[in-house]
Design a protein around this motif. Sequence first.
Motif, PDB file in Angstrom:
ATOM      1  N   ASP A  33       0.819  -1.217   0.000  1.00 17.74           N
ATOM      2  CA  ASP A  33       0.000   0.000   0.000  1.00 17.74           C
ATOM      3  C   ASP A  33       0.851   1.265   0.000  1.00 17.74           C
ATOM      4  O   ASP A  33       0.453   2.281  -0.552  1.00 17.74           O
ATOM      5  N   ASP A  34       2.046   1.201   0.605  1.00 18.42           N
ATOM      6  CA  ASP A  34       2.845   2.404   0.786  1.00 18.42           C
ATOM      7  C   ASP A  34       4.128   2.466  -0.036  1.00 18.42           C
ATOM      8  O   ASP A  34       4.807   3.479  -0.051  1.00 18.42           O
ATOM      9  N   CYS A 108       1.987   7.494  -2.645  1.00 20.41           N
ATOM     10  CA  CYS A 108       1.194   8.473  -1.911  1.00 20.41           C
ATOM     11  C   CYS A 108      -0.262   8.034  -1.868  1.00 20.41           C
ATOM     12  O   CYS A 108      -0.790   7.576  -2.874  1.00 20.41           O
TER      13      CYS A 108
END
Length: 110
Positions: A33-34, A108
């Motif tokens: 996810d990051d 982001c």
Amino acid sequence: MALLHASPAQAIDVNPYGARLGSARTHALFKADDMEVIRVVLRAGQSLPPHHVPGSVSLHCLEGRFEVLLGQTVHQLDSGQLMHLPPNMPHAVRAVEDSSALVTIVLCPG
């Protein structure tokens, strides 16, 4: 056939390809996810055109040599060296010789 990403906690071999570099290809190692980590392989003279990404980027040259173009300035990135680029920094990359690198992109949200 799409390449599978590594599973969480799976060890990934990122040693230099050495003699196998000539047949190696760019591929994503994993995406979370990051962050996303990609093994980029470029032959001598090949380049990635000018681009930017919304998050921070690190370029870690595993073997060979790259030129990283930031504006009108060319920065050398040699085997074993790491370079950080802040978010949204336009850049282009060219392989001076057959090369591979780990590219880490901070993703982001939104």
